[in-house]
Motif scaffolding. Structure first.
Motif, PDB file in Angstrom:
ATOM      1  N   ARG A  24     -66.485   8.757 -27.452  1.00  0.00           N
ATOM      2  CA  ARG A  24     -67.693   9.209 -26.766  1.00  0.00           C
ATOM      3  C   ARG A  24     -67.399  10.291 -25.739  1.00  0.00           C
ATOM      4  NH1 ARG A  24     -71.534   6.026 -22.889  1.00  0.00           N
ATOM      5  NH2 ARG A  24     -73.059   7.660 -22.679  1.00  0.00           N
ATOM      6  N   ALA A  25     -68.114  11.417 -25.844  1.00  0.00           N
ATOM      7  CA  ALA A  25     -68.010  12.482 -24.844  1.00  0.00           C
ATOM      8  C   ALA A  25     -69.085  12.251 -23.783  1.00  0.00           C
ATOM      9  CB  ALA A  25     -68.198  13.845 -25.506  1.00  0.00           C
ATOM     10  N   VAL A  26     -68.721  12.482 -22.530  1.00  0.00           N
ATOM     11  CA  VAL A  26     -69.651  12.258 -21.422  1.00  0.00           C
ATOM     12  C   VAL A  26     -69.897  13.588 -20.717  1.00  0.00           C
ATOM     13  CG1 VAL A  26     -70.054  10.989 -19.284  1.00  0.00           C
ATOM     14  CG2 VAL A  26     -68.745   9.926 -21.125  1.00  0.00           C
ATOM     15  N   PRO A  27     -71.153  13.977 -20.558  1.00  0.00           N
ATOM     16  CA  PRO A  27     -71.463  15.230 -19.867  1.00  0.00           C
ATOM     17  C   PRO A  27     -71.044  15.185 -18.393  1.00  0.00           C
ATOM     18  CG  PRO A  27     -73.393  14.389 -21.036  1.00  0.00           C
ATOM     19  CD  PRO A  27     -72.359  13.314 -21.061  1.00  0.00           C
ATOM     20  N   THR A  28     -70.691  16.341 -17.876  1.00  0.00           N
ATOM     21  CA  THR A  28     -70.308  16.456 -16.466  1.00  0.00           C
ATOM     22  C   THR A  28     -71.401  15.898 -15.562  1.00  0.00           C
ATOM     23  OG1 THR A  28     -69.023  18.442 -16.915  1.00  0.00           O
ATOM     24  CG2 THR A  28     -69.659  18.067 -14.638  1.00  0.00           C
ATOM     25  N   ALA A  29     -72.643  16.239 -15.844  1.00  0.00           N
ATOM     26  CA  ALA A  29     -73.752  15.792 -14.989  1.00  0.00           C
ATOM     27  C   ALA A  29     -73.806  14.273 -14.905  1.00  0.00           C
ATOM     28  CB  ALA A  29     -75.073  16.349 -15.507  1.00  0.00           C
ATOM     29  N   LYS A  30     -73.531  13.609 -16.000  1.00  0.00           N
ATOM     30  CA  LYS A  30     -73.570  12.140 -16.018  1.00  0.00           C
ATOM     31  C   LYS A  30     -72.391  11.572 -15.215  1.00  0.00           C
ATOM     32  CE  LYS A  30     -75.461   8.443 -18.108  1.00  0.00           C
ATOM     33  NZ  LYS A  30     -76.800   7.983 -17.930  1.00  0.00           N
ATOM     34  N   LEU A  31     -71.202  12.144 -15.393  1.00  0.00           N
ATOM     35  CA  LEU A  31     -70.044  11.703 -14.600  1.00  0.00           C
ATOM     36  C   LEU A  31     -70.294  11.934 -13.115  1.00  0.00           C
ATOM     37  CD1 LEU A  31     -67.114  13.010 -16.813  1.00  0.00           C
ATOM     38  CD2 LEU A  31     -67.512  10.619 -16.192  1.00  0.00           C
ATOM     39  N   ALA A  32     -70.843  13.084 -12.785  1.00  0.00           N
ATOM     40  CA  ALA A  32     -71.103  13.419 -11.379  1.00  0.00           C
ATOM     41  C   ALA A  32     -72.158  12.493 -10.783  1.00  0.00           C
ATOM     42  CB  ALA A  32     -71.540  14.875 -11.257  1.00  0.00           C
ATOM     43  N   ALA A  33     -73.203  12.195 -11.547  1.00  0.00           N
ATOM     44  CA  ALA A  33     -74.281  11.337 -11.044  1.00  0.00           C
ATOM     45  C   ALA A  33     -73.776   9.931 -10.725  1.00  0.00           C
ATOM     46  CB  ALA A  33     -75.417  11.277 -12.067  1.00  0.00           C
ATOM     47  N   PHE A  34     -72.802   9.447 -11.471  1.00  0.00           N
ATOM     48  CA  PHE A  34     -72.292   8.097 -11.256  1.00  0.00           C
ATOM     49  C   PHE A  34     -71.772   7.911  -9.832  1.00  0.00           C
ATOM     50  CE2 PHE A  34     -69.072   4.706 -11.638  1.00  0.00           C
ATOM     51  CZ  PHE A  34     -69.875   3.695 -12.142  1.00  0.00           C
ATOM     52  N   TYR A  35     -71.132   8.961  -9.290  1.00  0.00           N
ATOM     53  CA  TYR A  35     -70.598   8.891  -7.923  1.00  0.00           C
ATOM     54  C   TYR A  35     -71.381   9.760  -6.934  1.00  0.00           C
ATOM     55  CZ  TYR A  35     -66.552   6.603  -9.971  1.00  0.00           C
ATOM     56  OH  TYR A  35     -65.724   5.731 -10.635  1.00  0.00           O
ATOM     57  N   GLU A  36     -72.512  10.287  -7.373  1.00  0.00           N
ATOM     58  CA  GLU A  36     -73.331  11.182  -6.551  1.00  0.00           C
ATOM     59  C   GLU A  36     -72.511  12.371  -6.042  1.00  0.00           C
ATOM     60  OE1 GLU A  36     -75.132   8.686  -3.568  1.00  0.00           O
ATOM     61  OE2 GLU A  36     -76.427   7.713  -5.034  1.00  0.00           O
ATOM     62  N   LEU A  37     -71.817  13.026  -6.965  1.00  0.00           N
ATOM     63  CA  LEU A  37     -70.995  14.200  -6.665  1.00  0.00           C
ATOM     64  C   LEU A  37     -71.702  15.456  -7.153  1.00  0.00           C
ATOM     65  CD1 LEU A  37     -67.571  12.818  -7.962  1.00  0.00           C
ATOM     66  CD2 LEU A  37     -68.376  12.892  -5.595  1.00  0.00           C
ATOM     67  N   PRO A  38     -71.378  16.596  -6.566  1.00  0.00           N
ATOM     68  CA  PRO A  38     -71.954  17.851  -7.083  1.00  0.00           C
ATOM     69  C   PRO A  38     -71.353  18.178  -8.457  1.00  0.00           C
ATOM     70  CG  PRO A  38     -70.487  18.270  -5.215  1.00  0.00           C
ATOM     71  CD  PRO A  38     -70.570  16.797  -5.372  1.00  0.00           C
ATOM     72  N   ALA A  39     -72.198  18.292  -9.454  1.00  0.00           N
ATOM     73  CA  ALA A  39     -71.751  18.493 -10.833  1.00  0.00           C
ATOM     74  C   ALA A  39     -70.929  19.764 -11.002  1.00  0.00           C
ATOM     75  CB  ALA A  39     -72.955  18.506 -11.774  1.00  0.00           C
ATOM     76  N   ALA A  40     -71.326  20.843 -10.338  1.00  0.00           N
ATOM     77  CA  ALA A  40     -70.592  22.110 -10.493  1.00  0.00           C
ATOM     78  C   ALA A  40     -69.150  21.984 -10.001  1.00  0.00           C
ATOM     79  CB  ALA A  40     -71.305  23.232  -9.745  1.00  0.00           C
ATOM     80  N   TYR A  41     -68.956  21.288  -8.890  1.00  0.00           N
ATOM     81  CA  TYR A  41     -67.606  21.127  -8.357  1.00  0.00           C
ATOM     82  C   TYR A  41     -66.801  20.154  -9.224  1.00  0.00           C
ATOM     83  CZ  TYR A  41     -63.743  20.605  -5.117  1.00  0.00           C
ATOM     84  OH  TYR A  41     -62.491  20.577  -4.560  1.00  0.00           O
TER      85      TYR A  41
END
Length: 160
Positions: A24-41
């Motif tokens: 399973r591939a996970v989008p950056t936005a989803k990984l970032a949202a899990f920890y409330e991180l800025p997706a671009a960074y």
């Protein structure tokens, strides 16, 4: 030694990807949202991991990141080097040869300070190289057995 926060973000992302599995591939936005991180960074950190061969990236609607190799084969040192770079933490500029230090300007003796700092850094690097993402996952499982399942549920993975 101080590492930038990108190292923490990268290790957590690798841990989550390990729990989610290779299929399973996970989008950056989803990984970032899990920890409330800025997706671009976070994406910059994930791209560094991809350049280092730690994760792979797939584009498209079902795209995202997944581990490029088994978690047992990814060390903390791999992740740190991918994010921080391979350079030594301490850089000796040989100030002992400047000004009024009184030492021979062309001394053949290695700098004792550089030698001590290098010895400490090598011990640090060896310790990081001895720990894999799988080792971290096992430690988390020991202390918080429900963590992997929480991650899988949050990312919409229903396997148990």
């Amino acid at each position: 030694m101080r590492m930038n926060e990108g190292v923490e973000w990268a290790v957590h992302s690798c841990l989550n990807l390990a729990w989610l599995g290779e299929e399973r591939a996970v989008p950056t936005a989803k990984l970032a949202a899990f920890y409330e991180l800025p997706a671009a960074y976070l994406n910059k950190q994930l791209q560094a991991l991809a350049r280092a061969g730690i994760v792979t990236s797939t584009s498209g609607p079902r795209g995202g990141f997944r581990l490029a190799r088994p978690p047992e084969k990814i060390t903390l040192m791999d992740v740190v080097a991918a994010i921080e770079g391979p350079d030594e933490a301490f850089r000796c500029t040989e100030i002992r040869h400047r000004g009024g230090s009184g030492t021979d300007s062309r001394s053949e003796t290695p700098c004792a300070i550089h030698t001590s700092m290098r010895k400490a850094e090598l011990a640090w690097r060896r310790e990081l190289a001895a720990q894999s993402i799988a080792d971290i996952a096992a430690t988390v499982d020991d202390h918080s057995p429900a963590a992997a399942e929480r991650v899988r549920r949050w990312f919409g993975d229903t396997r148990t």
